[in-house]
Design an enzyme around this catalytic site. Structure first.
Site: not given
Ligand SMILES: [Fe+2]
Length: 307
Positions: A152, A199, A214, A246, A255, A265
């Site tokens: 993503h 996502h 990113h 997260h 990251y 990432e």
């Molecule tokens: Fe991400």
């Protein structure tokens, strides 16, 4: 999944083409699949089947040129282009072959200033494993960080609310998670999916248009995320945050920056949402947990540095 399938390619600007090619090939462990007469270098992750997913181009300024989502077939591409036009979005067709091994692309500009494309065709070159009785991995999966796929992008720009409407109302995405600003109403950040992934793309409200936060690469396990961190340190790669998890999306992550300052990432985890799931909301007071669940910290570099 019958419409938009996945993020299929992204083109990134780098300062020094050969230094960056070495970085993405030998540190990141992507597979170089070609170079074109515009001087672009094409890569794929080892387990991806299409010819390319990550393309670099030499430029004075780092950042993102454009990104493309693969759609199911040519009929879907034509239908989505007509839907975009009907919605009021102008599109242009990039000819087949303008990118190596890639068919016609429908290109348009998002309200956040990003150039987005849809395409239906990219040559399948396989992942180096047989389609009959394959082994689970091959040599390419052990070279460098070696993520399995481009997963993503997180992009910064103005008017993410207008992006959300296009992704939900025209492209068939659904909103998985969001962060509300201090007023408790304004959607400051959005995580959208067109699949079963937590996502496929995310946006953060930001005054400057067209910015890259990113590109994310999927690792197979937490062990492999930690091994990615080892490889970053061995190669003196600049790390932004992590390893951590997260709260938002539950992704486990590191990251870091490529030699030109483009953040990337390496991550694993998350969960598998369905389109009927209720959107998860993070309020401003809990955003530090959303960003870094164990440390509960708003990392300034992470929130402010974009290319
Ligand atoms: Fe991400």
């Amino acid at each position: 999944m019958t419409g938009v399938l996945r993020p299929g390619h992204v083109q990134i600007r780098v300062f020094d083409l050969e230094e960056s090619a070495r970085f993405y090939r030998d540190v990141m462990g992507l597979v170089e699949t070609g170079r074109d007469d515009q001087g672009r270098v094409y890569f794929k992750c080892w387990d991806e089947r299409d010819h390319n997913s990550y393309i670099i181009r030499q430029a004075e300024e780092a950042g993102i040129d454009f990104f493309g989502f693969k759609v199911l077939n040519v009929a879907t591409l034509d239908k989505l282009e007509a839907d975009l036009n009907e919605y009021g979005i102008e599109t242009t067709r990039m000819p087949a072959g303008e990118m190596l091994e890639t068919g016609e692309r429908v290109r348009f500009t998002l309200p956040t200033g990003h150039l987005m494309e849809l395409y239906a065709e990219k040559s399948a070159v396989g992942n180096g494993l047989s389609s009959a009785n394959p082994g689970p991995w091959n040599k390419a999966s052990e070279h460098g960080i070696a993520p399995v796929r481009l997963d993503h992008m997180l992009l910064y720009g103005p008017n993410v609310a207008a992006n959300k409407k296009i992704f939900e109302d025209v492209l068939g995405f659904f909103l998985v998670e969001r962060v509300l600003a201090e007023d408790g109403e304004f959607e400051a950040a959005l995580w959208l999916s067109c699949s079963h992934k937590v996502h496929d793309i995310a946006f953060v409200e930001h005054p400057e248009p067209g910015k890259l936060h990113h590109c994310s690469f999927l690792m197979e396990s937490w062990e492999k995320v930690l091994r990615a961190g080892d490889i970053m340190s061995m190669n003196e790669v600049s790390v932004d945050i992590g390893p951590t998890r997260h709260g938002i999306t539950r992704g486990c992550t590191i990251y870091a920056w490529d030699p030109s300052g483009n953040r990337f990432e390496t991550f694993m985890g998350g969960y598998q949402p369905y389109p009927d799931y209720e959107t998860i909301t993070w309020d401003w007071d809990h955003f530090p947990q959303g960003l870094d669940y164990p440390q509960r910290k708003l990392h300034e570099s992470f929130l402010t540095i974009v290319t």
